[in-house]
Design an enzyme around this catalytic site. Structure first.
Site, mmCIF file in Angstrom:
data_model
loop_
_atom_site.group_PDB
_atom_site.id
_atom_site.type_symbol
_atom_site.label_atom_id
_atom_site.label_comp_id
_atom_site.label_asym_id
_atom_site.label_seq_id
_atom_site.Cartn_x
_atom_site.Cartn_y
_atom_site.Cartn_z
ATOM 1 C CB CYS A 496 8.688 8.252 0.733
ATOM 2 S SG CYS A 496 7.361 9.634 0.692
ATOM 3 C CE LYS A 535 5.278 0.060 2.812
ATOM 4 N NZ LYS A 535 5.218 0.649 1.534
ATOM 5 N N GLY A 598 -0.294 -4.345 -1.241
ATOM 6 C CA GLY A 598 -0.846 -3.920 -2.241
ATOM 7 C C GLY A 598 -2.129 -4.442 -2.536
ATOM 8 C CG ASP A 599 -3.931 -3.616 -5.559
ATOM 9 O OD1 ASP A 599 -4.068 -2.484 -5.214
ATOM 10 O OD2 ASP A 599 -3.268 -4.139 -6.604
#
Length: 751
Positions: A496, A535, A598-599
């Site tokens: 985070c 994560k 990601g992406d």
């Protein structure tokens, strides 16, 4: 011409295409390895998606078309497509924001010269406010849904069937007169209530904004017994916080047996290690002094006998053996405390137990109240006592999940709510996870934080994500959740980037506190009966990757899965995700599975991630917010040219799920509107497949101004807040008076 890769001036990301210069300011773009897909189009800004020239338009023409269709095209063209219960009339634009710069009137030229300095100062302060407002704007104008109908809300005791006596009596601040409430109640939004049509009963009764569909004579709530019987044995939503457990947590009477044992054992280990290190340092310093003394004596040719030297060596060896014995004794004590599953004898003598049964979620929990110290311990005691109740499970004996090649919906703050997860689950998401919940608030029994743990019955593989900065609170929170909720895994948030979390040492701040992170992982894993996942990000600072140093240690702690987001905290969402580094970390994590994140916005991005890296699967976050049907595209390996009507039906489903989850009264309607508007701030970035010049759409390319194939498709492409409010009014009726909204995500960029 000469080939070169195009690069975005704002974020430095490469578009992955070849650009060949030609005269008359035209470019030819083709995908790598696809010479047949090259087309010609006008020059566009770098970082902007390529749209077919047929649909290109300007900003002024776009807003003119949207405004012209507000009262005509939308009602005529889309009225037949809307289902019952949607209001198209009474829609109003959101209030205009005040001009940022103060304009001077021509008549006040003399006064303007005097106030010149003040205006410059105001402009300087405004620039500072813009810098502060970047990212999540905490002071954005918004009204909480619970403030609607605050003074004219009907008491819940009257809403229940049959009505009950109000606990607060004459001191109750809500209305008890139904006729008086109906006079001030807003008009209904439709003729059909989703709760009544689906489950046969609407628990909100007369306060429902669709009440005329299930309210009979004398304002009684109607029931459909046939539908109610079909849902009789189904627990629709699990992991709810009971009032009894909430009171126990608020009074701090919950005793964490396993957590206390682990924390005591870890503290003893740390003390023994510290003492051993200190004694080793003293012996090493003594040996160093003796060696130095011997060396100086030899140089000065002093008469030193061999007997003295042997005695000193024996003394040092005896000291080291004593240290070893002390360490072994401390270790044996630690093992005894770990194996013993009871409180110390001194506490057991003064304890008088009073058993009380507590219902929490779907499990029955037995609590033991202590009269003297008012201490409560809880353990699941349904049925006979088995070995699992006494003997601690090893990591290899815990419930195992097969994460291989699963589509994982990321835990998304604000937007990753239960209705949105139901949408993604319907489109093919395999694994879902709740929003990030702070462990301190869970231990305090806050209802708003426990609501993030709720699980719908359609979520077959579901986990919760917790956040904390200290081993004691995280371990206790894990034990609390392990006994009171039904989940398949627990995830620890170590990525985070929010300042509120990072500056307290949680989230991404744990990556700089490796010892604390290991203690948290070991403690949480010791009290859980389900797999534990983590994560993380690549690191805290840009170009300073540290995930590869952390992953081997976390793997040895017994984790079941690590998810790596290919960006650092400082990087946030600028530039592309580093999948080469994700591949390197996946090799280090072997044999533990590692997911990349990601992406990913298309099935081609997912295929490339699996083919070019050694990840076990992919986690999808923003891609699911922009187009939740991405899970269907990945599983079916195709580009879905979804129509505007199909997208609108998805919003209708979200409306229905929101009314079921947050309520169909005024407060629930406005709460559903709030989360719908937050989601629309991401949905507007989607570009229909039929309009794209080349496939697929890149997540780092922003959509230009374009006119869709119908008015509704154009309206959904608008990035104006007033247009999002218009879409919400098509679903949830007119907004209340003085309604304002700004999204959390980059709130200062919207006008």
């Amino acid at each position: 011409g000469r080939c070169s890769r195009s690069e975005c001036n704002t974020c430095g990301s490469r578009t992955g295409a070849f650009i060949i210069y030609k005269p008359k300011t035209q470019f030819t773009m083709a995908e790598e390895g696809d010479a047949n897909s090259s087309t010609t189009y006008d020059v566009t800004d770098p970082g902007v998606a390529a749209i077919k020239p047929l649909y290109h338009t300007t900003k002024d023409h776009f807003h003119e078309y949207i405004n012209s269709g507000r009262n005509k095209d939308l009602k005529v063209a889309d009225k037949d497509n809307l289902k019952d219960g949607e209001a198209t009339e009474g829609a109003c634009d959101s209030p205009e924001h005040k001009a940022k710069k103060i304009k001077l009137e021509e008549s006040d030229e003399n006064e303007s010269e005097k106030d010149n300095g003040e205006l410059c100062q105001n402009e300087g302060e405004h620039k500072q406010n813009i810098k502060k407002a970047r990212g999540q704007n905490k002071n954005r104008p918004h009204m909480k849904p619970k403030h609607y109908e605050h003074d004219r809300k009907l008491c819940t005791s009257v809403c229940q069937d049959p009505p009950r006596k109000c606990y607060f009596g004459d001191k109750c601040r809500f209305l008890h007169d139904v006729s008086k409430y109906l006079e001030s109640k807003p008009s209904d939004l439709g003729d059909h209530c989703y709760l009544y049509d689906t489950y046969g009963k609407c628990r909100y009764g007369i306060t429902c904004r669709y009440a005329k569909s299930h309210i009979g004579p004398d304002n009684k709530n109607l029931l459909n017994e046939d539908l109610m019987k079909t849902w009789e044995k189904t627990v629709i939503v699990r992991n709810c916080l009971s009032k009894e457990l909430q009171q126990i947590l608020r009074k701090k009477k919950f005793y964490f047996n396993k957590s206390e044992q682990y924390l005591k054992a870890s503290n003893k280990d740390n003390k023994s290690e510290n003492q051993g290190d200190a004694e080793n340092k003293t012996t090493q310093s003594k040996c160093a002094k003796e060696q130095a003394f011997v060396g100086t004596a030899m140089e000065m040719k002093l008469p030193i006998s061999d007997s003295n030297i042997t005695v000193e060596e024996n003394d040092s060896s005896v000291g080291s053996q004593d240290n070893i014995m002390a360490e072994s004794q401390s270790l044996s004590c630690t093992e005894n405390t770990l194996d013993d599953g009871h409180l110390p004898e001194e506490k057991q003598r003064t304890v008088e137990l009073k058993e009380t049964t507590i219902r929490s979620g779907t499990d029955a929990v037995k609590a033991k109240t202590v009269k003297g110290d008012k201490l409560i311990t809880s353990a699941i005691t349904l049925g006979a006592v088995t070995d699992e109740d006494i003997i601690k499970l090893r990591s290899c004996e815990k419930k195992q999940l097969n994460f291989k090649d699963k589509l994982y919906l990321a835990p998304l703050t604000t937007c990753g709510n239960l209705p949105f997860r139901r949408i993604c689950k319907r489109f093919g998401a395999d694994i879902t996870c709740g929003e990030m919940a702070m462990c301190t608030k869970l231990l305090q029994g806050q209802s708003s934080e426990w609501a993030l743990l709720k699980r719908h019955y359609t979520e077959d593989v579901f986990g919760v994500q917790i956040e904390g900065a200290f081993p004691d609170t995280m371990t206790k929170c894990a034990e609390l959740l392990n006994q009171n909720i039904d989940v398949d895994f627990v995830d620890i948030n170590v990525g985070c980037p929010i300042d509120l979390v990072y500056h307290k040492g949680g989230g991404c701040g744990l990556m700089n506190r490796l010892n604390k992170l290991e203690q948290i992982v070991k403690g949480v894993n010791s009290v859980l009966d389900v797999p534990l996942t983590v994560k993380i990000r690549t690191g805290v600072y840009e170009k300073v990757n540290i995930a590869h140093k952390i992953i081997p240690n976390l793997r040895d702690c017994g984790l079941s899965l690590i998810t790596l987001h290919g960006r650092s905290r400082e990087q946030r969402y600028t530039k592309l995700s580093d999948w080469e580094y994700i591949d390197y970390c996946a090799q280090l994590a072997n044999p533990m599975p590692l997911f990349g994140n990601g992406d990913i916005l298309s099935f081609e991005d997912a295929n490339r991630a699996k083919a070019e890296t050694r990840v076990s699967g992919v986690m999808i976050a923003r891609g699911a917010l922009i187009k939740p049907w991405i899970f269907t595209e990945i599983k079916e390996q195709r580009h879905w040219d979804i129509s505007s009507q199909e997208r609108f039906e998805i919003l209708q489903d979200f409306r229905n799920y929101g009314l079921e989850h947050w309520g169909s009264d005024t407060q629930g309607v406005e709460k559903s509107r709030k989360f719908l508007l937050e989601w629309l701030s991401f949905l507007c970035r989607y570009i229909p497949v039929g309009l794209l010049e080349r496939l697929p759409q890149r997540i780092n390319e922003r959509p230009p101004y374009y006119l869709g194939r119908d008015y509704l498709e154009t309206l959904m492409a608008s990035q104006n807040v007033s247009d999002w409010v218009k879409i919400s009014e098509m679903l949830l009726g007119p907004v209340p008076p003085n309604f304002t909204f700004l999204p959390k995500h980059k709130a200062n960029s919207y006008k």
